[in-house]
Motif scaffolding. Sequence first.
Motif, PDB file in Angstrom:
ATOM      1  N   LYS A  51       0.789  -1.220   0.157  1.00  0.00           N
ATOM      2  CA  LYS A  51      -0.039  -0.065   0.025  1.00  0.00           C
ATOM      3  C   LYS A  51       0.922   1.216  -0.055  1.00  0.00           C
ATOM      4  N   ILE A  52       0.649   2.130  -0.813  1.00  0.00           N
ATOM      5  CA  ILE A  52       1.561   3.409  -1.166  1.00  0.00           C
ATOM      6  C   ILE A  52       0.763   4.618  -0.380  1.00  0.00           C
ATOM      7  N   LYS A  53       1.329   5.229   0.358  1.00  0.00           N
ATOM      8  CA  LYS A  53       0.591   6.490   0.965  1.00  0.00           C
ATOM      9  C   LYS A  53       1.679   7.452   0.809  1.00  0.00           C
ATOM     10  N   TYR A  54       0.931   8.461  -0.125  1.00  0.00           N
ATOM     11  CA  TYR A  54       1.971   9.774  -0.559  1.00  0.00           C
ATOM     12  C   TYR A  54       1.795  10.741   0.404  1.00  0.00           C
ATOM     13  N   ALA A  55       3.350  10.946   0.882  1.00  0.00           N
ATOM     14  CA  ALA A  55       3.425  11.759   1.863  1.00  0.00           C
ATOM     15  C   ALA A  55       3.199  13.202   1.368  1.00  0.00           C
ATOM     16  N   ALA A  56       1.993  13.790   1.463  1.00  0.00           N
ATOM     17  CA  ALA A  56       1.481  15.132   1.195  1.00  0.00           C
ATOM     18  C   ALA A  56       2.206  16.182   1.427  1.00  0.00           C
ATOM     19  N   LYS A  57       2.824  16.308   2.125  1.00  0.00           N
ATOM     20  CA  LYS A  57       3.761  17.608   2.638  1.00  0.00           C
ATOM     21  C   LYS A  57       4.723  17.913   1.568  1.00  0.00           C
ATOM     22  N   ALA A  58       5.230  16.891   0.506  1.00  0.00           N
ATOM     23  CA  ALA A  58       6.078  17.290  -0.424  1.00  0.00           C
ATOM     24  C   ALA A  58       5.543  18.187  -1.410  1.00  0.00           C
ATOM     25  N   LEU A  59       4.266  18.138  -1.697  1.00  0.00           N
ATOM     26  CA  LEU A  59       3.507  18.726  -2.638  1.00  0.00           C
ATOM     27  C   LEU A  59       2.039  18.711  -2.704  1.00  0.00           C
ATOM     28  N   THR A  60       1.280  19.666  -1.958  1.00  0.00           N
ATOM     29  CA  THR A  60       0.024  19.434  -1.400  1.00  0.00           C
ATOM     30  C   THR A  60      -1.115  20.061  -2.333  1.00  0.00           C
ATOM     31  N   ASN A  61      -0.690  20.427  -3.550  1.00  0.00           N
ATOM     32  CA  ASN A  61      -1.940  20.818  -4.494  1.00  0.00           C
ATOM     33  C   ASN A  61      -2.830  19.890  -4.692  1.00  0.00           C
ATOM     34  N   VAL A  62      -4.141  20.419  -4.462  1.00  0.00           N
ATOM     35  CA  VAL A  62      -5.231  19.305  -4.597  1.00  0.00           C
ATOM     36  C   VAL A  62      -5.434  18.446  -5.738  1.00  0.00           C
ATOM     37  N   MET A  68      -2.958  11.336  -7.585  1.00  0.00           N
ATOM     38  CA  MET A  68      -2.558  10.129  -6.731  1.00  0.00           C
ATOM     39  C   MET A  68      -3.591   9.395  -6.522  1.00  0.00           C
ATOM     40  N   ARG A  69      -4.705   9.764  -6.093  1.00  0.00           N
ATOM     41  CA  ARG A  69      -6.060   8.948  -5.939  1.00  0.00           C
ATOM     42  C   ARG A  69      -6.295   8.296  -7.224  1.00  0.00           C
ATOM     43  N   GLN A  70      -6.282   8.936  -8.305  1.00  0.00           N
ATOM     44  CA  GLN A  70      -6.581   8.191  -9.542  1.00  0.00           C
ATOM     45  C   GLN A  70      -5.611   7.182 -10.074  1.00  0.00           C
ATOM     46  N   GLN A  71      -4.415   7.080  -9.285  1.00  0.00           N
ATOM     47  CA  GLN A  71      -3.472   5.996  -9.526  1.00  0.00           C
ATOM     48  C   GLN A  71      -3.638   4.888  -8.564  1.00  0.00           C
ATOM     49  N   GLY A  72      -4.682   5.084  -7.581  1.00  0.00           N
ATOM     50  CA  GLY A  72      -4.688   4.027  -6.463  1.00  0.00           C
ATOM     51  C   GLY A  72      -3.519   4.466  -5.339  1.00  0.00           C
ATOM     52  N   VAL A  73      -3.173   5.592  -5.275  1.00  0.00           N
ATOM     53  CA  VAL A  73      -2.188   5.707  -4.184  1.00  0.00           C
ATOM     54  C   VAL A  73      -3.186   6.465  -3.053  1.00  0.00           C
ATOM     55  N   GLU A  74      -2.707   6.039  -1.681  1.00  0.00           N
ATOM     56  CA  GLU A  74      -3.466   6.447  -0.869  1.00  0.00           C
ATOM     57  C   GLU A  74      -2.608   7.794  -0.379  1.00  0.00           C
ATOM     58  N   MET A  75      -2.833   8.338   1.090  1.00  0.00           N
ATOM     59  CA  MET A  75      -2.149   9.455   1.708  1.00  0.00           C
ATOM     60  C   MET A  75      -1.623   9.456   3.208  1.00  0.00           C
ATOM     61  N   ASP A  76      -0.598  10.297   3.112  1.00  0.00           N
ATOM     62  CA  ASP A  76      -0.182  10.304   4.502  1.00  0.00           C
ATOM     63  C   ASP A  76      -0.155  11.691   4.680  1.00  0.00           C
ATOM     64  N   GLU A 262      -0.740 -13.062   6.753  1.00  0.00           N
ATOM     65  CA  GLU A 262      -0.001 -11.930   5.728  1.00  0.00           C
ATOM     66  C   GLU A 262      -0.632 -10.462   6.248  1.00  0.00           C
ATOM     67  N   LEU A 263       0.426  -9.367   6.437  1.00  0.00           N
ATOM     68  CA  LEU A 263       0.011  -8.092   6.667  1.00  0.00           C
ATOM     69  C   LEU A 263       0.434  -7.414   5.662  1.00  0.00           C
ATOM     70  N   GLU A 264      -0.349  -6.032   5.664  1.00  0.00           N
ATOM     71  CA  GLU A 264      -0.084  -5.076   4.439  1.00  0.00           C
ATOM     72  C   GLU A 264       1.412  -4.503   4.792  1.00  0.00           C
ATOM     73  N   LEU A 265       2.138  -4.071   3.477  1.00  0.00           N
ATOM     74  CA  LEU A 265       3.483  -3.586   3.857  1.00  0.00           C
ATOM     75  C   LEU A 265       3.112  -2.045   3.171  1.00  0.00           C
ATOM     76  N   TRP A 266       3.200  -1.098   4.054  1.00  0.00           N
ATOM     77  CA  TRP A 266       2.920   0.288   3.611  1.00  0.00           C
ATOM     78  C   TRP A 266       4.461   1.211   3.453  1.00  0.00           C
ATOM     79  N   PHE A 267       4.366   1.897   2.457  1.00  0.00           N
ATOM     80  CA  PHE A 267       5.474   3.070   2.333  1.00  0.00           C
ATOM     81  C   PHE A 267       4.711   4.314   2.076  1.00  0.00           C
ATOM     82  N   GLU A 268       5.329   5.377   2.520  1.00  0.00           N
ATOM     83  CA  GLU A 268       5.023   6.796   2.577  1.00  0.00           C
ATOM     84  C   GLU A 268       5.780   7.600   1.550  1.00  0.00           C
ATOM     85  N   PRO A 269       6.177   7.390   0.257  1.00  0.00           N
ATOM     86  CA  PRO A 269       7.046   8.229  -0.451  1.00  0.00           C
ATOM     87  C   PRO A 269       6.479   9.588  -0.678  1.00  0.00           C
TER      88      PRO A 269
END
Length: 421
Positions: A51-62, A68-76, A262-269
């Motif tokens: 599960k990819i959680k985009y770290a929104a602080k990098a670029l927060t424009n809506v 990101m959401r269109q690409q199936g990425v979630e959010m941090d 099995e657990l989920e593996l998360w990253f927050e790039p």
Amino acid sequence: MQLNNQTYQIQGVDVLDIADEFGLPLYVYDADKIIEKIGLLRSSFAGVNLKIKYAAKALTNVSILKLMRQQGVEMDSVSVNEARMGMLAGFSPSQIMFTPSGVSFGEIREAIELGLQLNVDSLPLLEWVGQNYGSQVPVSIRINPHISEGGNIKISTGHADSKFGISILQRADMLAIVDQYQISVAGLHIHTGSDFKNANAFLKGADVLFDLASDYPNLTFIDFGSGFKVSYKEGDHITDVAELGRQVSAAFQNFCQQYGRELELWFEPGKFLVSESGHLLVKTNIVKENPTRTFVAVDSGLNHLIRPMMYDSYHDIKNISNPAGSTKTYNVVGYICETDTFATDRPLPEVRPGDVLSFENAGAYGFSMSSNYNARFRPAEVLVYEGKPYLIRQRETFEDLLRGQVDVDIFSEELRVMSEE
């Protein structure tokens, strides 16, 4: 950005045409580059429940959040306001991880009421959650593993003296609070900083989390944060994401077998997904030749891109207007009234007044860290999507600078007397 017959293009669109249409200075983002990075991360961890959680602080424009959401990425998110922007972009609260650092309990309560996934990074906060919510609010716990690796100390967050996370040395204290209040622990989280060149830091962190997981039998995910190093100049050593994926996936699969499910593996790039997509376009105001230096002064400054002054970061600079000019050496400086240097002793194709320059890798922590210092406007933002540029943030105006100020009528009499004198 690609060079085609000496014309700089993004998805086939001439960057100079974008500059002419929207004006300068200007942030331009390439959606294809963001999508490419998402695909690379997914393919590198194909063997696990990623599960990819985009770290929104990098670029927060809506609009970026919607991409990101269109690409199936979630959010941090690191603030409730970031989370609200994510919800405006269409994310459900359950898709947003909230990882605060030392914020008020009032903001924590607001986040819980919104339904965000809370990531707890201190013992006082863990106890507060227990006292106020008991087992009703599943949390993640952020661990400080005492691992010191990565880049600039200002972005290193996992060493023993960092303010982030609960020290691994406080393992017994964590467990005691969780047991006392029957807190539901859904995940364990670690983020040791940025600019890791290989898998070693992640594997060290994995060892810490995998061992700690034995204290918490009902986990649903393990979150490794981020820290992938991106290239800022030719020859930079970057994170081999494919190799990282192989090594971390193997370790995670082995852990899941031992854990029993099995657990989920998360990253927050954050930087990894958006850095290379971004270009800050500026215009050259003057070329100033001193006895020891030649300065290129542009219509931007640390108020638009603070990373070179704050982190000593390197950003490649391209002379879009004169790419075939003879090479000369310049100091590229901004218009802020203090030392404001983008690059020192930088070889560039000859720069002339009016030339358009592009600061590369400006997608992460560029606009999001910008300001109105010196009462300067922040630039507009444009997203190039499917071969067409779209304005996603208007350029600021003088009215924007005054918004929120209150002109109280307490000096009128004194000013009237002074004017009469």
